[in-house]
Scaffold this motif. Structure first.
Motif, PDB file in Angstrom:
ATOM      1  N   GLU A  20     -24.246  -9.083  34.255  1.00  0.00           N
ATOM      2  CA  GLU A  20     -23.266  -9.880  33.187  1.00  0.00           C
ATOM      3  C   GLU A  20     -23.663  -8.831  31.946  1.00  0.00           C
ATOM      4  O   GLU A  20     -24.918  -8.371  31.767  1.00  0.00           O
ATOM      5  N   HIS A  21     -22.577  -8.669  30.904  1.00  0.00           N
ATOM      6  CA  HIS A  21     -23.077  -8.295  29.788  1.00  0.00           C
ATOM      7  C   HIS A  21     -22.248  -8.979  28.576  1.00  0.00           C
ATOM      8  O   HIS A  21     -21.506  -9.709  28.895  1.00  0.00           O
ATOM      9  N   ARG A  22     -22.856  -8.839  27.648  1.00  0.00           N
ATOM     10  CA  ARG A  22     -22.402  -9.602  26.206  1.00  0.00           C
ATOM     11  C   ARG A  22     -22.057  -8.716  25.123  1.00  0.00           C
ATOM     12  O   ARG A  22     -22.645  -7.662  24.950  1.00  0.00           O
ATOM     13  N   ALA A  23     -21.193  -9.296  24.213  1.00  0.00           N
ATOM     14  CA  ALA A  23     -20.871  -8.707  23.118  1.00  0.00           C
ATOM     15  C   ALA A  23     -20.577  -9.488  21.858  1.00  0.00           C
ATOM     16  O   ALA A  23     -20.239 -10.642  22.186  1.00  0.00           O
ATOM     17  N   GLU A  24     -21.045  -9.501  20.752  1.00  0.00           N
ATOM     18  CA  GLU A  24     -20.644 -10.269  19.693  1.00  0.00           C
ATOM     19  C   GLU A  24     -19.547  -9.901  18.672  1.00  0.00           C
ATOM     20  O   GLU A  24     -19.303  -8.585  18.487  1.00  0.00           O
ATOM     21  N   VAL A  25     -18.733 -10.703  18.504  1.00  0.00           N
ATOM     22  CA  VAL A  25     -17.489 -10.426  17.889  1.00  0.00           C
ATOM     23  C   VAL A  25     -17.668 -10.145  16.391  1.00  0.00           C
ATOM     24  O   VAL A  25     -18.385 -11.024  15.822  1.00  0.00           O
ATOM     25  N   LEU A  26     -17.353  -9.041  15.855  1.00  0.00           N
ATOM     26  CA  LEU A  26     -17.818  -8.603  14.432  1.00  0.00           C
ATOM     27  C   LEU A  26     -16.490  -8.825  13.687  1.00  0.00           C
ATOM     28  O   LEU A  26     -16.816  -8.981  12.379  1.00  0.00           O
ATOM     29  N   ASP A  27     -15.334  -8.620  14.136  1.00  0.00           N
ATOM     30  CA  ASP A  27     -14.207  -8.621  13.429  1.00  0.00           C
ATOM     31  C   ASP A  27     -12.930  -9.046  14.215  1.00  0.00           C
ATOM     32  O   ASP A  27     -13.222  -8.554  15.289  1.00  0.00           O
ATOM     33  N   VAL A  28     -12.008  -9.947  13.773  1.00  0.00           N
ATOM     34  CA  VAL A  28     -10.836 -10.254  14.551  1.00  0.00           C
ATOM     35  C   VAL A  28      -9.844  -9.482  13.861  1.00  0.00           C
ATOM     36  O   VAL A  28      -9.419  -9.935  12.764  1.00  0.00           O
ATOM     37  N   LEU A  29      -9.143  -8.760  14.726  1.00  0.00           N
ATOM     38  CA  LEU A  29      -8.228  -7.761  14.058  1.00  0.00           C
ATOM     39  C   LEU A  29      -6.704  -8.421  14.575  1.00  0.00           C
ATOM     40  O   LEU A  29      -5.851  -7.841  13.792  1.00  0.00           O
ATOM     41  N   GLY A  30      -6.599  -9.244  15.399  1.00  0.00           N
ATOM     42  CA  GLY A  30      -5.339  -9.865  15.573  1.00  0.00           C
ATOM     43  C   GLY A  30      -5.250 -11.006  14.532  1.00  0.00           C
ATOM     44  O   GLY A  30      -5.728 -11.275  13.645  1.00  0.00           O
ATOM     45  N   THR A  31      -3.992 -11.788  14.938  1.00  0.00           N
ATOM     46  CA  THR A  31      -3.605 -12.758  13.841  1.00  0.00           C
ATOM     47  C   THR A  31      -4.060 -14.237  14.733  1.00  0.00           C
ATOM     48  O   THR A  31      -3.937 -14.305  15.745  1.00  0.00           O
ATOM     49  N   ASP A  32      -4.394 -15.291  13.890  1.00  0.00           N
ATOM     50  CA  ASP A  32      -4.784 -16.435  14.387  1.00  0.00           C
ATOM     51  C   ASP A  32      -5.833 -16.529  15.550  1.00  0.00           C
ATOM     52  O   ASP A  32      -5.573 -17.086  16.448  1.00  0.00           O
ATOM     53  N   GLU A  33      -6.810 -15.543  15.272  1.00  0.00           N
ATOM     54  CA  GLU A  33      -7.985 -15.458  16.175  1.00  0.00           C
ATOM     55  C   GLU A  33      -7.674 -14.941  17.439  1.00  0.00           C
ATOM     56  O   GLU A  33      -8.319 -15.060  18.406  1.00  0.00           O
ATOM     57  N   GLN A  34      -6.482 -14.141  17.436  1.00  0.00           N
ATOM     58  CA  GLN A  34      -6.166 -13.390  18.735  1.00  0.00           C
ATOM     59  C   GLN A  34      -6.692 -12.153  18.583  1.00  0.00           C
ATOM     60  O   GLN A  34      -7.080 -11.396  17.552  1.00  0.00           O
ATOM     61  N   PRO A  35      -6.754 -11.416  19.972  1.00  0.00           N
ATOM     62  CA  PRO A  35      -7.217 -10.170  20.095  1.00  0.00           C
ATOM     63  C   PRO A  35      -6.110  -8.999  19.163  1.00  0.00           C
ATOM     64  O   PRO A  35      -5.151  -9.269  19.081  1.00  0.00           O
ATOM     65  N   PRO A  36      -6.900  -7.879  19.187  1.00  0.00           N
ATOM     66  CA  PRO A  36      -7.812  -7.442  19.496  1.00  0.00           C
ATOM     67  C   PRO A  36      -9.301  -7.752  18.769  1.00  0.00           C
ATOM     68  O   PRO A  36      -9.092  -8.143  17.711  1.00  0.00           O
ATOM     69  N   TYR A  37     -10.451  -7.589  19.315  1.00  0.00           N
ATOM     70  CA  TYR A  37     -11.592  -7.773  18.378  1.00  0.00           C
ATOM     71  C   TYR A  37     -12.516  -6.502  18.305  1.00  0.00           C
ATOM     72  O   TYR A  37     -12.419  -5.729  19.349  1.00  0.00           O
ATOM     73  N   ARG A  38     -13.230  -6.551  17.045  1.00  0.00           N
ATOM     74  CA  ARG A  38     -14.103  -5.393  17.211  1.00  0.00           C
ATOM     75  C   ARG A  38     -15.588  -6.195  17.607  1.00  0.00           C
ATOM     76  O   ARG A  38     -15.884  -7.066  17.065  1.00  0.00           O
ATOM     77  N   VAL A  39     -16.071  -5.496  18.603  1.00  0.00           N
ATOM     78  CA  VAL A  39     -17.420  -6.126  19.144  1.00  0.00           C
ATOM     79  C   VAL A  39     -18.647  -5.252  18.969  1.00  0.00           C
ATOM     80  O   VAL A  39     -18.489  -3.853  18.831  1.00  0.00           O
ATOM     81  N   ARG A  40     -19.756  -5.718  19.203  1.00  0.00           N
ATOM     82  CA  ARG A  40     -21.012  -4.974  19.525  1.00  0.00           C
ATOM     83  C   ARG A  40     -21.617  -5.521  20.543  1.00  0.00           C
ATOM     84  O   ARG A  40     -22.117  -6.610  20.606  1.00  0.00           O
ATOM     85  N   TYR A  41     -21.905  -4.582  21.646  1.00  0.00           N
ATOM     86  CA  TYR A  41     -22.438  -4.844  22.801  1.00  0.00           C
ATOM     87  C   TYR A  41     -24.021  -4.930  22.499  1.00  0.00           C
ATOM     88  O   TYR A  41     -24.545  -4.655  21.448  1.00  0.00           O
ATOM     89  N   GLU A  42     -24.882  -5.373  23.458  1.00  0.00           N
ATOM     90  CA  GLU A  42     -26.058  -5.778  23.500  1.00  0.00           C
ATOM     91  C   GLU A  42     -27.103  -4.297  23.247  1.00  0.00           C
ATOM     92  O   GLU A  42     -28.132  -4.306  22.634  1.00  0.00           O
ATOM     93  N   ASP A  43     -26.507  -3.457  23.713  1.00  0.00           N
ATOM     94  CA  ASP A  43     -26.930  -2.006  23.279  1.00  0.00           C
ATOM     95  C   ASP A  43     -26.421  -1.171  22.260  1.00  0.00           C
ATOM     96  O   ASP A  43     -27.301  -0.166  21.778  1.00  0.00           O
ATOM     97  N   GLY A  44     -26.034  -1.978  21.149  1.00  0.00           N
ATOM     98  CA  GLY A  44     -25.666  -1.378  19.908  1.00  0.00           C
ATOM     99  C   GLY A  44     -24.345  -0.783  19.797  1.00  0.00           C
ATOM    100  O   GLY A  44     -23.736  -0.244  18.801  1.00  0.00           O
ATOM    101  N   ARG A  45     -23.704  -0.427  20.860  1.00  0.00           N
ATOM    102  CA  ARG A  45     -22.332   0.039  21.077  1.00  0.00           C
ATOM    103  C   ARG A  45     -21.323  -0.737  20.340  1.00  0.00           C
ATOM    104  O   ARG A  45     -21.340  -1.956  20.499  1.00  0.00           O
TER     105      ARG A  45
END
Length: 70
Positions: A20-45
């Motif tokens: 399994e892998h995880r990513a933190e949401v850095l920014d919500v680019l859609g409206t009303d908390e909808q995707p797309p999302y800018r994320v950072r994975y555990e390895d920093g990407r």
């Protein structure tokens, strides 16, 4: 599925034995908390994503990049 800044997205492995892998949401680019999302994975990407099957949203998780405190 909706996510907010600071939420953690968990992605199930797509094959048996795939971790399994995880990513933190850095920014919500859609409206009303909808995707797309800018994320950072555990390895920093960082990338922009849309959520797919096998993904869950966890609210209130600590930052993946913050130090662990016991």
């Amino acid at each position: 599925m909706r996510a907010r800044v600071g939420d953690v997205l968990r992605f199930a492995g797509r094959r048996v034995g795939m971790a399994e892998h995880r990513a933190e949401v850095l920014d919500v680019l859609g409206t009303d908390e909808q995707p797309p999302y800018r994320v950072r994975y555990e390895d920093g990407r960082e990338t922009e994503i849309f959520l797919g099957p096998g993904c869950t949203v966890e609210s209130g998780e600590p930052s993946l990049t913050s130090p662990h405190v016991d």
